[in-house]
Scaffold this motif. Structure first.
Motif, PDB file in Angstrom:
ATOM      1  N   TYR A 234     -27.680 -38.213 -14.631  1.00 55.47           N
ATOM      2  CA  TYR A 234     -26.446 -37.905 -14.545  1.00 55.47           C
ATOM      3  C   TYR A 234     -25.664 -38.547 -13.585  1.00 55.47           C
ATOM      4  O   TYR A 234     -25.920 -38.702 -12.398  1.00 55.47           O
ATOM      5  CB  TYR A 234     -26.027 -36.197 -14.055  1.00 55.47           C
ATOM      6  N   ASP A 236     -21.436 -39.435 -12.236  1.00 54.11           N
ATOM      7  CA  ASP A 236     -20.231 -39.229 -12.249  1.00 54.11           C
ATOM      8  C   ASP A 236     -19.394 -40.110 -11.122  1.00 54.11           C
ATOM      9  O   ASP A 236     -20.108 -40.369  -9.964  1.00 54.11           O
ATOM     10  CB  ASP A 236     -19.767 -37.856 -12.479  1.00 54.11           C
ATOM     11  N   GLU A 262     -26.309 -39.245 -18.858  1.00 54.67           N
ATOM     12  CA  GLU A 262     -24.792 -38.933 -19.045  1.00 54.67           C
ATOM     13  C   GLU A 262     -23.772 -39.093 -18.245  1.00 54.67           C
ATOM     14  O   GLU A 262     -24.263 -39.149 -16.877  1.00 54.67           O
ATOM     15  CB  GLU A 262     -24.919 -37.079 -19.044  1.00 54.67           C
ATOM     16  N   HIS A 264     -19.738 -39.383 -16.552  1.00 58.06           N
ATOM     17  CA  HIS A 264     -18.337 -38.750 -16.584  1.00 58.06           C
ATOM     18  C   HIS A 264     -17.460 -39.479 -15.550  1.00 58.06           C
ATOM     19  O   HIS A 264     -17.767 -39.724 -14.513  1.00 58.06           O
ATOM     20  CB  HIS A 264     -18.536 -37.265 -15.989  1.00 58.06           C
ATOM     21  N   TRP A 266     -13.796 -39.286 -14.088  1.00 58.66           N
ATOM     22  CA  TRP A 266     -13.004 -38.365 -14.029  1.00 58.66           C
ATOM     23  C   TRP A 266     -11.679 -39.282 -13.647  1.00 58.66           C
ATOM     24  O   TRP A 266     -11.426 -39.762 -12.799  1.00 58.66           O
ATOM     25  CB  TRP A 266     -13.104 -37.302 -13.097  1.00 58.66           C
ATOM     26  N   ALA A 286     -15.125 -30.993 -12.512  1.00 58.88           N
ATOM     27  CA  ALA A 286     -16.349 -32.054 -12.293  1.00 58.88           C
ATOM     28  C   ALA A 286     -17.753 -31.264 -11.845  1.00 58.88           C
ATOM     29  O   ALA A 286     -18.769 -31.565 -12.303  1.00 58.88           O
ATOM     30  CB  ALA A 286     -15.778 -32.935 -11.282  1.00 58.88           C
ATOM     31  N   THR A 289     -19.042 -29.089 -14.839  1.00 56.94           N
ATOM     32  CA  THR A 289     -19.732 -29.763 -15.771  1.00 56.94           C
ATOM     33  C   THR A 289     -20.831 -30.470 -15.315  1.00 56.94           C
ATOM     34  O   THR A 289     -22.195 -30.457 -16.097  1.00 56.94           O
ATOM     35  CB  THR A 289     -18.754 -31.068 -16.141  1.00 56.94           C
ATOM     36  N   ARG A 290     -21.266 -30.852 -13.895  1.00 55.90           N
ATOM     37  CA  ARG A 290     -22.456 -31.113 -13.298  1.00 55.90           C
ATOM     38  C   ARG A 290     -23.222 -30.060 -13.335  1.00 55.90           C
ATOM     39  O   ARG A 290     -24.535 -30.422 -13.575  1.00 55.90           O
ATOM     40  CB  ARG A 290     -22.074 -31.626 -11.961  1.00 55.90           C
TER      41      ARG A 290
END
Length: 299
Positions: A234, A236, A262, A264, A266, A286, A289-290
């Protein structure tokens, strides 16, 4: 250079935060004197010294069966912070997902340099695995924020290349991955005060690397030529931060190698926005979602 706009709520909150463009050794010493914010938890706590590092283990109260473990690596540009920096992030996972949290206090640059920091983190991971039965741990997720995200990525590469230990997933929160510091997003965040600027990033990397001509991909993971064989990942980041492009590139290269990642990004998020202002609407999204990704990945 033009740069993406900040989220309006975050911009208003940031107006009350003292910012600077660069970082000096004198400023660093003053920052290091500031203790990590206090935190509250009902979890059971145990502190352990392993060689040159200190680990703290948090276990949910009343935990009886085996549980996943989040091995947490703090942020701080590799030059500041301690094992309780940003600890509210993994402690939220402890409360919501029932995971054990092990947080590592590695040595810092410039007093320790080169691969020392990532080796410290790997040694702490080995201790966690060796004591997994006693800790009640059945799987390990490596996670970190900022410099800790970069160290987490380096630890995952080490574990892959050294034949273990097995890592169930890695969570890289706005990770510091590339010592070259020359991306578009790096140059966009130069010359003006910020939470973490290109100039600060240069200070951090210079503290770790000095005048080294060869840089290990375990220290600067963006240098790794092969990103295959990594655990589910993950990543972000924010659109308005220095690490945006290197983070997006890292996720893209995992996909190119056939891996599971994945990403993201933001819109309007600056570096570490959800750690600094966890109650903001964008931060809440955030974090949620994490956490949902981690819950799905752990099953």
């Amino acid at each position: 250079m033009a740069r993406p706009a900040l989220d309006p709520e975050l911009r208003a909150l940031l107006a009350d935060v003292p910012l600077s463009t660069g970082l000096t050794h004198e400023m660093l010493q003053q920052i290091r004197k500031i203790p990590s914010p206090p935190f509250k938890t009902d979890a059971e706590r145990r502190d352990v010294t392993v060689g040159e590092i200190t680990l703290t283990v948090f276990r949910p109260s009343g935990l009886t069966g085996p549980a996943p473990c989040v091995y947490w690596i703090h942020g701080g540009g590799m030059v500041m912070g301690d094992r309780f920096s940003q600890i509210d992030i993994p402690l939220q996972w402890l409360e919501e997902l029932g995971v054990v949290v092990v947080t590592v206090e590695h040595r810092l640059a410039p007093e320790s340099a080169g691969s020392t920091l990532v080796e410290d983190c790997y040694d702490g991971l080995l201790w966690t695995v060796e004591n997994a039965r006693e800790l009640g741990v059945d799987r390990i997720v490596v996670a970190g924020i900022s410099a800790g995200g970069g160290l987490a990525a380096g630890v995952a590469l080490m574990a892959r290349d050294r034949g273990g230990p097995e890592i169930a997933a890695q969570v890289l929160i706005c990770p510091m991955l590339d010592h070259r510091n020359d991306s578009t997003s790096s140059r966009q965040h130069s010359g003006e005060p910020g939470v973490w600027t290109r100039e600060m990033n240069e200070f951090g990397w210079r503290s770790v690397l000095g005048d080294a001509e060869e840089v290990s991909p375990y220290v600067s993971p963006a240098l790794a030529g092969d990103l295959s064989g990594l655990p589910p990942t993950y990543v972000d980041t924010g659109t308005a931060e220095v690490f945006r492009d290197e983070d997006v590139a890292y996720a893209s290269r995992i996909w190119a190698a056939g891996g599971n990642a994945e990403l993201h990004t933001w819109a309007g998020g600056f570096h570490g926005f959800d750690a600094i202002f966890p109650g903001a609407r964008l931060s809440t999204a955030a974090r949620r979602t994490r956490t949902e990704w981690l819950a799905r990945t752990l099953g």
